[in-house]
Design an enzyme around this catalytic site. Structure first.
Site, PDB file in Angstrom:
ATOM      1  N   ALA A  61       0.836  -1.203   0.000  1.00 25.97           N
ATOM      2  CA  ALA A  61       0.000   0.000   0.000  1.00 25.97           C
ATOM      3  C   ALA A  61       0.871   1.253   0.000  1.00 25.97           C
ATOM      4  O   ALA A  61       1.959   1.270   0.567  1.00 25.97           O
ATOM      5  CB  ALA A  61      -0.925  -0.006   1.211  1.00 25.97           C
ATOM      6  N   GLY A 102       0.679  -5.613   0.103  1.00 26.02           N
ATOM      7  CA  GLY A 102      -0.169  -5.683  -1.078  1.00 26.02           C
ATOM      8  C   GLY A 102       0.595  -6.075  -2.320  1.00 26.02           C
ATOM      9  O   GLY A 102       0.023  -6.633  -3.269  1.00 26.02           O
ATOM     10  N   GLU A 125       1.859  -6.730   7.656  1.00 22.32           N
ATOM     11  CA  GLU A 125       0.741  -5.942   8.185  1.00 22.32           C
ATOM     12  C   GLU A 125       0.565  -6.068   9.690  1.00 22.32           C
ATOM     13  O   GLU A 125       0.108  -5.125  10.348  1.00 22.32           O
ATOM     14  CB  GLU A 125      -0.564  -6.357   7.476  1.00 22.32           C
ATOM     15  CG  GLU A 125      -0.684  -5.880   6.046  1.00 22.32           C
ATOM     16  CD  GLU A 125       0.016  -6.790   5.038  1.00 22.32           C
ATOM     17  OE1 GLU A 125      -0.133  -6.568   3.832  1.00 22.32           O
ATOM     18  OE2 GLU A 125       0.732  -7.735   5.466  1.00 22.32           O
TER      19      GLU A 125
END
Length: 695
Positions: A61, A102, A125
């Site tokens: 991201a 991502g 994450e």
């Protein structure tokens, strides 16, 4: 240009291009989707390669879009992966350097993956208090197997591509030095006509007796994750890859992801993540400000702090000379450094070879002349202005032009110290925290005349030393120690009113602090605070303190270094044992000053200590001593053991709500020592406006 589209022969190549790590921001996602659709519409194209420009495939991201509408604007990452996975032509991910978050989830949506050696693969994450939210928990177990995927997702730790070469994550790992793009295009030609197209989602996770393994994992992760919910929910999400159909698993992953995004712990971790990245930015010091080369260093003072500071330079590969006035003190400092390195080797955290290399970078001297050519010198002598004056006058005489003169002072006026020299523009504060070779915080104190290039050089040095550099203006105690003084004052008042050290420490440690104020005092040395209070009694006679700490020091109980402080210590041990002598002294002192002791709740203890930090932090912010509230939070998260899952004192106050903090402060202002509770004007204003410090 956020993604380039090229066609060579029958293969379309889409190159993600969003420096520095090709973050999957809206523009990049849009360009990638457009590229795939363009390739699908071109009959001459038989296969598609996705790769990344520069030094990454994709870091995931785009952090610039975190918490913004763009993160959820179509095409989202989910949409991009669906477009890739639904392609009627094979899509090959050509992975190099960095493939995380991502970026890895996108690669898992491709039909094939080819990687160069050394590519760092991760789903990190969990470190932001969330879990992979675009299919990572469902697809990774299908290519790595349940156990390996679970370990990667729960830890968030990167794994090099060559270590995963034997798994079905990669269809090919290129030879070192090979042209990845050329290899990917050649591979695409081989698989262009293969049908049906392989999809990770169509695979099954096969793990015998998975129930027992998952339960063992739950028990292990629960015991290790402390107050953070994300690691355990990562286990549950990965479990769904075995127990649910793929689409149901995706839906379950999304539900857990949304639950974590709203959690206080994740908000705190994300706040800390961004706070660390912005801490080094100073509005009037542009990123392209020239910096001074620092190829050699010197440290004045070979005590515990000086030795630790010298180790920082050695660890960074910078030769350092340690200066002392007496041979005995110098020998002791050098021995401390060797002992610290040997201890690190024994713990398996450093190789013997690396330790010897570091030790060889440290030299000792008794002569100022031997440090004259150093690019930077850090003064780490006793916290006394007369002593500092003598050192800086000497440094001014001997140091070469352009050398940075830094003070490790923790409370004293840096502008006054700079005034002892004829080059105040070269003087800066570099306040290391004990133990200096371990603690991550470096408080960088900017004097009135500190040159911008010197400040920029100090910020660059903090990164080289692997520290979190936070800039502070000049005031008594700077950011950290100015605030901790109010915290310590309240701890002392609590002793007079009815608490004992162990109750206060226990309450603060249950709140999440690494250690309470009295254990911290024993570790740092109670004589340090005593010296500061003696100065305060002269300079600020109107400021009140509890006399309990002075009484303690008069008994010679300076902490662990004397084997006795607020607690008793057995020889060679650091376990804090309640002291009958100290507790009796505290109770007697309450009687001597006419204070009836009462039962104090843990909630009151926490509020008084934490809100004392917050109130003083508000003053520091309003005065411009700190550039931003998040800088104050970084100081406390990296230097004072404030609980990470609470995000720092200013963020915690925002979480509680500033009106609630103000109500509590106004309540304590009506009690004993109410003068210590005058609300900071900024706190009053922001509470009235319904805003937070980090708004």
């Amino acid at each position: 240009m956020s993604a380039a589209y090229e066609v060579g022969g029958s293969v379309a190549v889409i190159t993600l291009n969003n420096p520095p790590v090709n973050g999957l921001g809206l523009a990049t996602r849009t360009a990638a989707v457009d590229g795939i659709r363009q390739a699908l519409a071109d009959d001459a194209v038989t296969a598609i390669v996705i790769t990344g420009a520069g030094k990454a495939f994709s870091g995931g991201a785009d952090i610039k879009e975190f918490n913004s509408p763009k993160a959820l604007t179509e095409p989202t990452l989910h949409t991009l992966i669906n477009v890739v996975e639904s392609s009627t032509k094979p899509v090959i991910a050509a992975i190099h350097s960095v493939c995380m978050g991502g970026g890895l989830e996108l690669a898992l949506g491709c039909n094939y993956r080819i990687a160069s050696p050394g590519a760092q693969m991760a789903l990190p994450e969990v470190k932001l208090g969330i879990l992979p939210g675009a299919g990572g928990t469902q697809r990774l177990p299908r290519v790595l197997g349940l156990e390996m995927a679970l370990n990667m997702i729960v830890s968030g730790t990167p794994v090099a591509s060559e270590k995963l070469a034997g798994t079905t994550l990669f269809d090919e790992v290129t030879a070192p030095g090979a042209d990845l793009r050329a290899a990917a295009v050649a591979f695409a030609g081989k698989v262009a006509d293969v049908r049906p197209l392989p999809r990770v989602r169509d695979r099954q996770v096969d793990y015998p007796n998975h129930e027992a393994f998952l339960q063992f994992s739950r028990n292990t992760v629960k015991a290790m994750s402390g107050p953070f919910p994300a690691p355990l929910l990562c286990v549950e999400a990965v479990a769904a890859s075995v127990t649910k159909k793929f689409d149901d698993g995706l839906k379950f992953e999304r539900e857990l992801f949304m639950q974590l995004v709203q959690s206080a712990e994740s908000k705190a971790l994300r706040h800390a993540f961004f706070a660390e990245r912005v801490a080094g930015k100073v509005p009037d010091v542009p990123a392209d400000t020239p910096v001074r080369a620092i190829a050699s260093a010197a440290v004045v003072g070979a005590g515990t702090m000086g030795a630790g500071i010298a180790m920082n330079f050695a660890n960074a590969g910078i030769p350092v000379t340690l200066l002392e006035t007496k041979q005995e003190a110098l020998d002791k400092g050098l021995a401390t450094i060797r002992k610290n390195y040997e201890s690190t080797v024994k713990k398996g955290k450093l190789t013997q070879e690396k330790a010897e290399q570091c030790i060889a970078l440290v030299n000792g001297t008794l002569s100022y002349a031997d440090i004259a050519q150093a690019d930077i010198v850090v003064e780490a002598v006793f916290e006394d202005m007369d002593v500092k004056q003598a050192v800086f006058q000497q440094l001014d005489e001997v140091m070469k032009p352009g050398a940075i003169l830094a003070s490790n002072t923790s409370t004293l006026d840096l502008d006054k110290i700079a005034g002892f020299t004829r080059r105040p523009q070269d003087v800066i504060g570099l306040h290391f925290f004990s133990p200096a070779n371990v603690m991550k915080l470096l408080e960088i104190v900017r004097g009135k005349q500190t040159g911008k290039d010197v400040l920029a050089s100090a910020l660059a040095l903090s990164k080289k030393l692997r520290k979190t550099g936070v800039v502070s203006g000049v005031c008594d105690g700077f950011i950290g120690n100015r605030m901790i003084e109010q915290y310590s004052r309240q701890a002392g008042f609590l002793l007079e009113e009815g608490c004992l050290p162990e109750q206060v420490d226990r309450a603060m440690e249950q709140f999440g602090f690494a250690m309470g104020p009295f254990r911290m005092g024993d570790l740092a040395g109670n004589d340090i605070g005593w010296a500061i209070r003696k100065r305060r009694y002269v300079e600020k006679p109107d400021v009140t303190y509890s006399k309990t700490a002075d009484l303690l020091c008069e008994l010679g109980r300076f902490g662990q270094k004397t084997g006795a402080g607020w607690y008793d210590y057995k020889p060679g041990e650091r376990n804090a044992l309640a002291s009958e002598q100290v507790n009796a002294m505290i109770v007697q002192h309450s009687q001597d000053i006419g204070v009836a002791r009462r039962t104090v709740s843990d909630r009151e203890i926490v509020e008084r200590l934490v809100y004392a930090l917050v109130n003083e932090g508000a003053r520091i912010l309003e005065e411009g001593i700190a550039l931003r509230a998040s800088d104050i939070d970084m100081v406390y998260l990296t230097g004072y053991g404030f609980p990470l899952f609470r995000g720092g004192p200013m963020f915690y106050a925002d979480t509680v709500g500033l009106p609630n903090v103000l109500d509590a402060i106004e309540g304590y202002a009506k009690g004993r020592h109410g003068e210590a509770w005058t609300p900071a004007p900024l706190l009053v204003r922001l509470a009235g406006e319904g805003r937070g410090f980090n708004s």
